[in-house]
Design a protein around this motif. Structure first.
Motif, PDB file in Angstrom:
ATOM      1  N   PRO A  64       0.826  -1.203   0.000  1.00  0.00           N
ATOM      2  CA  PRO A  64       0.000   0.000   0.000  1.00  0.00           C
ATOM      3  C   PRO A  64       0.863   1.257   0.000  1.00  0.00           C
ATOM      4  O   PRO A  64       1.890   1.325   0.668  1.00  0.00           O
ATOM      5  N   GLU A  65       0.443   2.230  -0.771  1.00  0.00           N
ATOM      6  CA  GLU A  65       1.202   3.464  -0.866  1.00  0.00           C
ATOM      7  C   GLU A  65       1.065   4.283   0.419  1.00  0.00           C
ATOM      8  O   GLU A  65       0.134   4.087   1.212  1.00  0.00           O
ATOM      9  N   ALA A  66       2.012   5.181   0.634  1.00  0.00           N
ATOM     10  CA  ALA A  66       1.990   6.016   1.833  1.00  0.00           C
ATOM     11  C   ALA A  66       0.750   6.911   1.820  1.00  0.00           C
ATOM     12  O   ALA A  66       0.372   7.448   0.783  1.00  0.00           O
ATOM     13  N   LEU A  67       0.127   7.011   2.983  1.00  0.00           N
ATOM     14  CA  LEU A  67      -1.060   7.846   3.129  1.00  0.00           C
ATOM     15  C   LEU A  67      -0.677   9.115   3.880  1.00  0.00           C
ATOM     16  O   LEU A  67      -0.306   9.062   5.053  1.00  0.00           O
ATOM     17  N   ASN A  68      -0.739  10.237   3.195  1.00  0.00           N
ATOM     18  CA  ASN A  68      -0.395  11.518   3.798  1.00  0.00           C
ATOM     19  C   ASN A  68      -1.660  12.259   4.199  1.00  0.00           C
ATOM     20  O   ASN A  68      -2.539  12.508   3.359  1.00  0.00           O
TER      21      ASN A  68
ATOM     22  N   ILE B  73       1.334   5.898   7.487  1.00  0.00           N
ATOM     23  CA  ILE B  73       0.363   6.998   7.577  1.00  0.00           C
ATOM     24  C   ILE B  73       1.033   8.141   8.322  1.00  0.00           C
ATOM     25  O   ILE B  73       1.393   8.004   9.498  1.00  0.00           O
ATOM     26  N   SER B  74       1.236   9.242   7.652  1.00  0.00           N
ATOM     27  CA  SER B  74       1.911  10.380   8.273  1.00  0.00           C
ATOM     28  C   SER B  74       1.481  11.664   7.573  1.00  0.00           C
ATOM     29  O   SER B  74       0.673  11.638   6.635  1.00  0.00           O
TER      30      SER B  74
ATOM     31  N   ALA C  44       1.867  19.138  -0.057  1.00  0.00           N
ATOM     32  CA  ALA C  44       1.252  19.118  -1.387  1.00  0.00           C
ATOM     33  C   ALA C  44       0.623  17.767  -1.702  1.00  0.00           C
ATOM     34  O   ALA C  44      -0.289  17.687  -2.535  1.00  0.00           O
ATOM     35  N   GLU C  45       1.094  16.684  -1.050  1.00  0.00           N
ATOM     36  CA  GLU C  45       0.591  15.342  -1.339  1.00  0.00           C
ATOM     37  C   GLU C  45      -0.450  14.872  -0.327  1.00  0.00           C
ATOM     38  O   GLU C  45      -0.919  13.744  -0.430  1.00  0.00           O
ATOM     39  N   ARG C  46      -0.794  15.723   0.620  1.00  0.00           N
ATOM     40  CA  ARG C  46      -1.761  15.312   1.647  1.00  0.00           C
ATOM     41  C   ARG C  46      -3.162  15.199   1.066  1.00  0.00           C
ATOM     42  O   ARG C  46      -3.580  16.026   0.261  1.00  0.00           O
ATOM     43  N   LYS C  47      -3.864  14.161   1.511  1.00  0.00           N
ATOM     44  CA  LYS C  47      -5.257  14.007   1.126  1.00  0.00           C
ATOM     45  C   LYS C  47      -6.130  14.830   2.071  1.00  0.00           C
ATOM     46  O   LYS C  47      -5.696  15.246   3.144  1.00  0.00           O
ATOM     47  N   ASP C  48      -7.351  15.037   1.638  1.00  0.00           N
ATOM     48  CA  ASP C  48      -8.260  15.896   2.397  1.00  0.00           C
ATOM     49  C   ASP C  48      -8.834  15.144   3.597  1.00  0.00           C
ATOM     50  O   ASP C  48     -10.044  14.955   3.730  1.00  0.00           O
TER      51      ASP C  48
END
Length: 378
Positions: free
Chosen positions: A51-55, A76-77, A82-86
């Motif tokens: 799983p890809e990193a969750l920002n 998860i960090s 700019a790559e953070r999800k809402d």
């Protein structure tokens, strides 16, 4: 009669081969669908195994350093802004104090759960928070000299009896839907061209003016469309066998193999479906008044076999559908690839029903070709 039918089938196939665009349009699905399925499986396996990193945004992270470290260990960090999800995680003011007092510590997850792109990320974050909460609960019990097993009165042991073949069969069950549907798509263009298309070119009336019975014409057209449909099915099977070898199934603990036995069975089961598909497409195309109208009608008509295929492949079909065309054959194929008891009676009955429908449609076409309204599109 046989020589006449063979000559007419050769004529239909020769006419179809001249229009290379129409031929390829019918076979694009057979070639492209397996490749798209493999690409989708490779993408899904990559997401499941790595799983890809969750920002996300974590407000007041300094109040819960242990929680932040735990989430970071699960990829998860906060990461790059700019790559953070809402998705926002808010740590309450009294979080540290409540944790020290062994009281419930409050955190707030803020996100739009109606956003399809965020739903998987939200579920992933929720599961991580639940695991952290369970670990903290166990540590609190241990600190008080209480075995955490006390709050687990029932321990459930699950013994998975699924074999690697049956697990692979779950994947192939979805792929079978694509294979069966290739039978309907591959010959559709030829079915329209040899019926509504010939009528628009005024060649249908010329054909009927020859000393050839309408029965022979119908049989020849069904045979030609069926050949195209079976070629599409064979292409789908061959490309699937080659392409599936590049999918890293071993990362999920099983393998997916399209064996020669399965290919032979699929072709045998697909033949009655191809005959019915050819008869259905020709019958509907003859009823239409133009080439474009036939395309529109067939797009609607093909929804029925598609729904039957989906009902069987996703195991949502009621028991009554196991005896019907398409769904009955698909359920039998799925049982075979999973290593279950092969439902020979179910396959035989559904195949006979498929042939009966094909014969009924053929007789209907034979009768309709004696009508001037059908021949001249009046």
């Amino acid at each position: 009669m046989i020589n006449t039918i063979i000559a007419m089938v050769r004529k239909e196939l020769t006419d179809a081969a001249r229009d290379k665009r129409s031929v390829m349009a019918g076979l694009y699905y057979a070639i492209g669908a397996p490749l798209m399925m493999c690409a989708m499986f490779m993408l899904l396996i990559g997401q499941i195994t790595s799983p890809e990193a969750l920002n996300i945004t974590i407000k007041h992270a300094e109040r819960a350093p242990d929680l932040v470290k735990f989430l970071a260990s699960n990829e998860i960090s906060q990461g790059d802004k700019a790559e953070r999800k809402d998705i926002t995680l808010i740590i309450s003011d009294d979080y540290a104090a409540n944790m020290a007092k062994s009281l419930p510590a409050e955190i707030t997850l803020v996100a739009d759960n109606s956003n399809e792109k965020l739903q998987s990320s939200i579920r992933r974050l929720e599961k991580s928070l639940q695991r952290y909460s369970a670990e903290m609960g166990s540590l609190r019990l241990i600190a008080r000299g209480i075995d955490p097993k006390v709050v687990q009165p029932v321990k459930v042991n699950v013994e998975d009896q699924a074999t690697s073949d049956s697990k692979g069969g779950m994947i192939l069950g979805v792929a079978i839907f694509m294979m069966v549907y290739a039978v309907f798509i591959s010959g559709m263009n030829l079915a329209i061209d040899t019926s509504a298309g010939e009528r628009e070119r005024n060649s249908l009336a010329l054909l009927l003016s020859h000393p050839v019975s309408s029965r022979d014409i119908v049989i020849a057209k069904i045979a030609a469309v069926t050949i195209f449909a079976m070629i599409g099915l064979l292409l789908t099977l061959v490309i699937s066998k080659l392409a599936y070898g590049f999918v890293p199934w071993q990362e999920l603990g099983f393998s997916v193999n399209i064996t020669p036995d399965f290919i032979i069975l699929m072709l045998a089961v697909g033949l009655p479906i191809a005959l019915m598909a050819a008869a259905l497409q020709l019958f509907v195309s003859f009823m239409a008044k133009s080439f474009k109208e036939a395309q529109s009608y067939l797009t609607i008509v093909l929804i029925v076999p598609m729904m039957l295929s989906m009902a069987a492949s996703y195991n949502i079909a009621p028991e009554t559908l196991q005896w019907l065309p398409v769904s009955g054959q698909m359920q039998a194929l799925i049982a075979y690839i999973k290593g279950q008891e092969f439902p020979a009676a179910q396959l035989a009955i559904s195949s006979v029903a498929t042939l009966v429908i094909a014969i009924g449609l053929a007789l209907g076409m034979q009768r309709s070709l004696k009508s001037e309204k059908i021949v001249f599109g009046l």
